[in-house]
Design an enzyme around this catalytic site. Structure first.
Site, PDB file in Angstrom:
ATOM      1  N   THR A 117      -5.171  -3.673   7.853  1.00 49.25           N
ATOM      2  CA  THR A 117      -5.037  -4.995   7.271  1.00 49.25           C
ATOM      3  C   THR A 117      -5.005  -6.028   8.402  1.00 49.25           C
ATOM      4  OG1 THR A 117      -3.822  -6.303   5.654  1.00 49.25           O
ATOM      5  CG2 THR A 117      -2.485  -4.856   7.028  1.00 49.25           C
ATOM      6  N   LYS A 138      -9.016  -5.756  11.171  1.00 50.16           N
ATOM      7  CA  LYS A 138     -10.173  -5.201  10.463  1.00 50.16           C
ATOM      8  C   LYS A 138     -11.447  -5.214  11.324  1.00 50.16           C
ATOM      9  CE  LYS A 138      -8.595  -6.089   5.756  1.00 50.16           C
ATOM     10  NZ  LYS A 138      -8.880  -6.657   4.444  1.00 50.16           N
ATOM     11  N   GLY A 158     -13.816 -20.505  -1.199  1.00 48.60           N
ATOM     12  CA  GLY A 158     -13.384 -19.914   0.068  1.00 48.60           C
ATOM     13  C   GLY A 158     -14.528 -19.142   0.691  1.00 48.60           C
ATOM     14  N   ASP A 177     -13.000  -3.446   0.235  1.00 48.33           N
ATOM     15  CA  ASP A 177     -12.471  -4.690  -0.363  1.00 48.33           C
ATOM     16  C   ASP A 177     -13.395  -5.243  -1.460  1.00 48.33           C
ATOM     17  OD1 ASP A 177     -10.061  -4.885   1.009  1.00 48.33           O
ATOM     18  OD2 ASP A 177     -10.946  -5.993   2.680  1.00 48.33           O
ATOM     19  N   SER A 214       0.809  -1.225   0.000  1.00 50.40           N
ATOM     20  CA  SER A 214       0.000   0.000   0.000  1.00 50.40           C
ATOM     21  C   SER A 214       0.843   1.276   0.000  1.00 50.40           C
ATOM     22  CB  SER A 214      -0.973   0.001   1.183  1.00 50.40           C
ATOM     23  OG  SER A 214      -1.928  -1.007   0.990  1.00 50.40           O
ATOM     24  N   GLU A 230     -22.671   1.535   6.257  1.00 49.75           N
ATOM     25  CA  GLU A 230     -23.614   0.411   6.275  1.00 49.75           C
ATOM     26  C   GLU A 230     -22.931  -0.879   5.789  1.00 49.75           C
ATOM     27  OE1 GLU A 230     -26.478   0.106   7.445  1.00 49.75           O
ATOM     28  OE2 GLU A 230     -27.538  -1.460   6.332  1.00 49.75           O
TER      29      GLU A 230
END
Ligand code: NAP
Length: 274
Positions: free
Chosen positions: A61, A65, A125, A101, A17, A77
């Site tokens: 990260t 989170k 996943g 994300d 990042s 929201e």
């Protein structure tokens, strides 16, 4: 006005990042810095206090989170439903939390020409990243199947998405199935492949015009993506999701579009150097 941004995690030093955002700041002539800060669990309270006093915003990260939520004054929201925040904006000590994300993932696949509405998607996943993506794809009205090693976890996620988005989400067992041959978008959302190990599911029969995405970006090409390429599928690694989730943070922090191309260039240069 000089501004400060950061990503916090444990560890955070490996994060791409800073490279991505610093390239964007340079291109857009934004006078700001962006650092990676590794935070031990016992340091989280003090770190958030320091950031609230000195930084204009930050990303979060693994593994904070969820933990960050208790420090926030306002939560979007979308982030509230996910129970996870990856972006914070600080306005004179008032902290607002967001999750970019899922939005980032959807922007990345749209940029590659995939239209979610009415198209079949399989998510392999059911962890944190999968959760954010599945909610966003459901909002876009994709037809979703979740395949997870622990099928109960997949079913719980499907039920939550159905309750919130009012659409039907299927689950399939951790084995080759109809989902492989019928999906237009196939997403690999487990850590399998991070050590260059072979993917554990049999992928023969994958639709050869599918878009196949692995959320992993180190290595840039996993065994999963190599198998997809062999049958002629278009492939995408996790850097594109990383890029677009970061770009959405710009909307939140600066109210302007991120310079995607220079940020992408910096990301790929950094990964190829490592
Ligand atoms: P997570 O919450 O820990 O979830 C892990 C998921 O992978 C679970 O569904 C788990 O299944 C499954 N899994 C783990 N080991 C497995 C194995 N050996 N065989 C089969 N399934 C296995 O992790 P996450 O945060 O969602 O991250 C998942 C991946 O996405 C990681 O590789 C991460 O680096 C990547 N990621 C990328 C981005 C990006 O911007 N590109 C963002 C976030 C995450 P069970 O439920 O059965 O345990």
């Amino acid at each position: 006005m000089f501004m400060k941004y950061a990503v916090i995690g444990n560890p955070a030093q490996h994060s791409l990042s800073p490279v991505m955002h610093m390239a964007g700041f340079l291109t857009s002539k934004i006078d700001a810095t962006y650092e990676a800060i590794t935070v031990l669990p016992e340091e989280l309270d003090a770190t958030v206090k320091k950031l609230s006093g000195e930084y204009n915003g930050w990303n979060i990260t693994y593994p904070y989170k969820e933990d960050i939520i208790k420090y926030l004054d306002v939560i979007s929201e979308g982030a509230r439903i996910l129970g996870a925040v990856n972006t914070v904006k600080n306005e004179q000590g008032k902290l607002s939390g967001y999750n970019t994300d899922g939005l980032g993932f959807v922007a990345a696949v749209k940029n590659a020409g995939f239209i979610p509405k009415g198209n079949k998607v399989v998510m392999i996943g059911a962890g944190g990243a999968a959760r954010a993506i599945v909610f966003e794809l459901a909002r876009e009205r994709a037809e979703i199947t979740i395949v997870n090693r622990n099928q109960q976890k997949a079913e719980e996620l499907a039920k939550q998405v159905e309750d919130v988005c009012g659409c039907s989400v299927k689950c399939a067992p951790w084995e080759k199935g109809e989902w492989l041959t019928s999906s237009e978008l196939i997403i690999q959302g487990t850590p399998v492949g991070m050590q260059n190990e072979p993917f554990t599911l049999d992928l023969e029969g994958m639709k050869n015009n599918a878009l196949v995405v692995d959320l992993i970006y180190k290595p840039l090409e996993t065994d999963f993506l190599r198998q997809a390429k062999k049958v002629g599928c278009r492939t995408m690694n996790g850097l594109e999701m990383l890029l677009y989730q970061g770009a959405y943070a710009w909307d939140i922090w600066f109210g302007r579009k991120a310079p995607i191309e220079s940020m992408r260039k910096a990301l790929y240069a950094a990964v190829n150097k490592k």
